[in-house]
Scaffold this motif. Structure first.
Motif, short mmCIF file in Angstrom:
data_model
loop_
_atom_site.label_atom_id
_atom_site.label_comp_id
_atom_site.label_asym_id
_atom_site.label_seq_id
_atom_site.Cartn_x
_atom_site.Cartn_y
_atom_site.Cartn_z
N GLU A 77 17.99 -2.06 8.01
CA GLU A 77 17.48 -1.09 7.04
C GLU A 77 18.57 -0.90 5.98
OE1 GLU A 77 14.88 0.87 5.93
OE2 GLU A 77 16.43 1.59 4.55
N THR B 274 9.46 4.83 2.22
CA THR B 274 8.44 5.66 1.57
C THR B 274 7.50 6.24 2.62
OG1 THR B 274 8.44 3.89 -0.08
CG2 THR B 274 6.91 5.72 -0.43
N THR B 275 7.29 5.47 3.69
CA THR B 275 6.40 5.91 4.76
C THR B 275 6.77 7.32 5.23
OG1 THR B 275 6.26 3.60 5.48
CG2 THR B 275 5.47 5.29 7.02
N SER C 45 5.59 10.42 3.38
CA SER C 45 4.16 10.76 3.37
C SER C 45 3.88 11.97 4.26
CB SER C 45 3.35 9.56 3.86
OG SER C 45 2.08 9.98 4.24
N LEU D 150 19.23 -6.68 3.65
CA LEU D 150 19.08 -8.14 3.58
C LEU D 150 19.56 -8.57 2.20
CD1 LEU D 150 17.11 -10.84 4.49
CD2 LEU D 150 16.00 -9.97 2.44
N SER E 85 16.42 2.73 -2.18
CA SER E 85 16.73 1.42 -1.63
C SER E 85 15.61 0.40 -1.77
CB SER E 85 17.10 1.60 -0.15
OG SER E 85 16.15 2.47 0.47
N ILE F 123 0.02 2.34 4.21
CA ILE F 123 0.70 2.38 5.51
C ILE F 123 -0.02 1.49 6.52
CG2 ILE F 123 1.32 3.90 7.45
CD1 ILE F 123 2.01 6.06 5.41
N SER G 60 0.85 -2.10 5.92
CA SER G 60 2.22 -2.41 6.33
C SER G 60 2.32 -2.55 7.85
CB SER G 60 3.16 -1.31 5.81
OG SER G 60 4.49 -1.71 5.98
C1 LIG Z 1 4.05 11.75 -0.59
C2 LIG Z 1 3.44 10.44 -0.19
C3 LIG Z 1 2.35 10.44 0.66
C4 LIG Z 1 1.77 9.23 1.02
N1 LIG Z 1 0.75 9.26 1.93
C5 LIG Z 1 0.26 8.09 2.39
C6 LIG Z 1 -0.66 8.07 3.47
O1 LIG Z 1 -1.00 9.12 4.07
N2 LIG Z 1 -1.16 6.89 3.86
C7 LIG Z 1 -0.76 5.71 3.27
O2 LIG Z 1 -1.24 4.66 3.68
N3 LIG Z 1 0.14 5.69 2.28
C8 LIG Z 1 0.69 6.85 1.85
N4 LIG Z 1 1.64 6.82 0.88
C9 LIG Z 1 2.12 5.53 0.37
C10 LIG Z 1 2.99 4.87 1.43
O3 LIG Z 1 3.88 5.83 1.98
C11 LIG Z 1 3.81 3.65 1.00
O4 LIG Z 1 3.17 2.87 0.04
C12 LIG Z 1 4.06 2.82 2.26
O5 LIG Z 1 4.66 3.67 3.22
C13 LIG Z 1 4.94 1.63 2.07
O6 LIG Z 1 5.27 1.14 3.35
P1 LIG Z 1 6.24 -0.11 3.53
O7 LIG Z 1 6.49 -0.27 4.98
O8 LIG Z 1 5.71 -1.27 2.79
O9 LIG Z 1 7.58 0.32 2.76
P2 LIG Z 1 8.52 1.58 2.92
O10 LIG Z 1 7.94 2.62 3.78
O11 LIG Z 1 8.97 1.96 1.56
O12 LIG Z 1 9.75 0.99 3.75
C14 LIG Z 1 10.57 0.00 3.20
C15 LIG Z 1 11.95 0.12 3.81
O13 LIG Z 1 12.67 -1.10 3.56
C16 LIG Z 1 13.99 -0.79 3.21
N5 LIG Z 1 14.54 -1.89 2.41
C17 LIG Z 1 14.33 -2.20 1.12
N6 LIG Z 1 15.03 -3.30 0.78
C18 LIG Z 1 15.68 -3.70 1.89
C19 LIG Z 1 16.58 -4.77 2.17
N7 LIG Z 1 16.95 -5.66 1.23
N8 LIG Z 1 17.09 -4.86 3.43
C20 LIG Z 1 16.75 -3.96 4.39
N9 LIG Z 1 15.91 -2.93 4.18
C21 LIG Z 1 15.37 -2.81 2.94
C22 LIG Z 1 13.87 0.49 2.44
O14 LIG Z 1 15.11 1.18 2.41
C23 LIG Z 1 12.78 1.23 3.21
O15 LIG Z 1 13.34 2.02 4.22
C24 LIG Z 1 2.26 8.02 0.50
C25 LIG Z 1 3.36 8.03 -0.35
C26 LIG Z 1 3.95 9.22 -0.67
C27 LIG Z 1 5.18 9.21 -1.53
#
Ligand SMILES: Cc1cc2nc3c(=O)[nH]c(=O)nc-3n(C[C@H](O)[C@H](O)[C@H](O)COP(=O)(O)OP(=O)(O)OC[C@H]3O[C@@H](n4cnc5c(N)ncnc54)[C@H](O)[C@@H]3O)c2cc1C
Length: 511
Positions: free
Chosen positions: A37, A45-46, A49, A197, A258, A494, A497
């Motif tokens: 991470e 972003t997860t 939420s 990464l 990040s 979410i 993902s």
């Molecule tokens: C207030 C709010 C409420 C929301 N509610 C919902 C909901 O109820 N349901 C829903 O489906 N969506 C919801 N969303 C949208 C959703 O949260 C995101 O679009 C989703 O969580 C993205 O998931 P992810 O696993 O792709 O990425 P993320 O959850 O963003 O996780 C990515 C992770 O990868 C890490 N990372 C990045 N680059 C690197 C690297 N080079 N090496 C290692 N780690 C790295 C980051 O630091 C981060 O921790 C909401 C968003 C917000 C802001």
């Protein structure tokens, strides 16, 4: 020759829904797993939420609550709203995959979900469900686990406004916390924070590991079965946003600092094809005193007006549709930012926004920064926000006329179940008549970019010929989203993902 510092079966990059679910799946399948991470917290972003919901039609949690949806109906809905912008087999994999994933997760007592009715975002599409297809993780009290609490990102109130850390994980924080607890049962799990990464390592055309960094140190991690990129979007990288034409700015995106797109770049560098790179999950953004416009939803009054003092949309529409409306109008030259929410004083000076996500600061702070304006008359308010007074008066008069008629003949506000979800059973049309009158500034926000590496139905990353790159997988906002240019319903980001990371690891396990 690579000097491997560490070896594992599966290397998972990122710790949002996809990273956490991918690592959990690997551990449960008996594989060794290393999760890296980039940031100081787990969760991405997860974890921001408030709901942490997943859109997984016909899952067992919904069924137990009496849901009579069918996969055929869910497919019909999803196909109707997404269209042919993404491969139908990818769409089907998403729609069909959620329920089996919940079956898999629910056999673990550490992972629990509950229904949370939330209307689908295209209420007039065939087989849309007014109660939605959405469940959320069950809240998790962790007063006795301060270390876990501290390690999970968010909530937004802590990070942006310095609020105290609550001792109950809810929504996305509960989802991440539950996976972290569930992972404790398994051996051979390595979780590294502050470890981004940097690049992928390829041998004989297959991805066999990655270079990660930690401070000044660079280390090579060999992944015997595969590397799963679940590193979120590139929302925080303005250079990439501009290169790929993503409207809006990193400052106004909801992703953590990040989410810089390094995983996208690493994938592209080894030949991955990409799609939907100009896309994001959109939202109107309430502008806060720190100057950042943040995802806001659940409006319970007011209207939006543009720079001409004119209403331009159904304000109660789902946030992604609202955001897209603004972007389309900006792109066609009809609209400039900011736009304003106009509301009356019947509930005081605070705008009628049910869920601000970033908790509101004191009213005076918005007023001092010129973000919230108040005047005794609409003409006075118009002057303060720089729109023609006659136009604003006419807009409000017309809206109040529609309130009396009980039908929004102009923009259809109240025509779909989502529009009525936060009205407490009342009308979607609330008059603007009791002075003083107020205006709150809005911009455009996003919940993360959703363009990325093209994958097949199990998350295998495809090259530009459409051939899977051996050993490389992507999920969530690092993959080109199956939902294409729309947001079919709450829980899609979410859900996408978590599911594709799970499918990816299951596939990797067979290698
Ligand atoms: C207030 C709010 C409420 C929301 N509610 C919902 C909901 O109820 N349901 C829903 O489906 N969506 C919801 N969303 C949208 C959703 O949260 C995101 O679009 C989703 O969580 C993205 O998931 P992810 O696993 O792709 O990425 P993320 O959850 O963003 O996780 C990515 C992770 O990868 C890490 N990372 C990045 N680059 C690197 C690297 N080079 N090496 C290692 N780690 C790295 C980051 O630091 C981060 O921790 C909401 C968003 C917000 C802001």
């Amino acid at each position: 020759m690579v000097d491997w510092a560490e070896e594992t079966d599966v290397l998972v990059v990122g710790s949002g829904a996809g990273g956490a679910c991918g690592a959990y799946t690997a551990a449960r399948e008996g594989l060794s797993v290393t999760l890296v991470e980039a940031s100081e917290y787990f969760g991405g972003t997860t974890a921001y939420s408030g709901g942490g919901g997943v859109w997984f039609p016909t899952n067992a949690v919904l069924k137990r609550a009496g849901d009579d949806d069918t996969i055929e109906d869910a497919l019909e809905y999803y196909h109707a709203v997404v269209g042919d912008r993404t491969p139908q087999e990818l769409q089907d994999a998403y729609v069909r995959g959620g329920a089996p994933l919940i079956d898999y997760l629910e056999t673990d007592d550490d992972l629990a979900f509950m229904p949370y009715p939330w209307p689908d975002y295209f209420g007039k599409a065939p087989k849309a469900r007014a109660g939605g297809r959405h469940i959320v993780p069950t809240p998790l009290p962790i007063a006795d686990d301060p270390e876990l609490n501290e390690s999970v990102r968010g909530p937004l109130g802590r990070e942006r406004n310095g609020e105290a850390l609550p001792d109950m994980l809810i929504g996305g924080r509960a989802l991440i916390g539950r996976f972290l607890i569930a992972l404790r049962k398994y051996p051979n799990v390595q979780l590294h924070r502050n470890t981004p990464l940097e690049e992928l390592v390829v041998e004989d055309g297959a991805v066999v590991g990655a270079i990660v960094s930690n401070g000044d140190e660079r280390r090579a991690i060999r992944a015997r079965k595969g590397v799963v990129l679940a590193a979120g979007g590139f929302d925080q990288n303005d250079e990439m946003r501009s290169k790929y034409g993503v409207p809006g700015a990193a400052r106004d995106s909801m992703g953590p600092w990040s989410n810089l797109g390094k995983a996208h770049q690493a994938g592209i560098a080894v030949g991955s094809d990409v799609d939907l790179m100009g896309e994001a999950w959109w939202s109107p953004g309430l502008t806060h005193p720190d100057g950042r416009s943040a995802f806001a939803l659940c409006f319970t009054g007011g209207i939006f007006v543009d720079q001409d003092g004119k209403r331009f949309t159904n304000e109660y529409a789902p946030y992604d549709r609202l955001g897209r409306e603004v972007i389309d109008r900006m792109e066609s030259g009809d609209m400039t930012l900011p736009f304003w929410m106009i509301y009356d004083d019947s509930r005081g000076p605070v705008p009628p926004v049910g869920a601000t996500n970033v908790p509101l600061s004191e009213t005076e702070e918005y007023v001092e920064k010129g973000l919230w304006k108040t005047a005794d008359t609409l003409a006075g308010l118009a002057e303060q926000i720089g729109v023609p007074a006659a136009a604003l008066e006419a807009t409000v008069a017309r809206f109040n006329e529609l309130v009396v008629k009980g039908v929004d003949e102009d923009f259809g506000r109240g025509d779909e179940p989502y529009d009525l979800a936060f009205t407490g059973g009342g009308s979607a049309l609330v008059p603007i008549e009791k002075g003083p009158f107020h205006a709150a500034q809005f911009g455009i926000s996003d919940l993360g970019t959703k363009g990325g590496l093209k994958t097949d139905t199990v998350g295998r990353v495809l090259d530009t010929e459409g051939t899977p790159i051996a050993g490389l997988y992507a999920a969530g906002n690092t993959m080109a989203a199956p939902s294409g240019t729309v947001y079919p319903g709450g829980g899609n980001p979410i859900g996408t993902s978590a599911l594709f990371a799970h499918l990816a690891v299951k596939d990797a396990a067979t290698r």
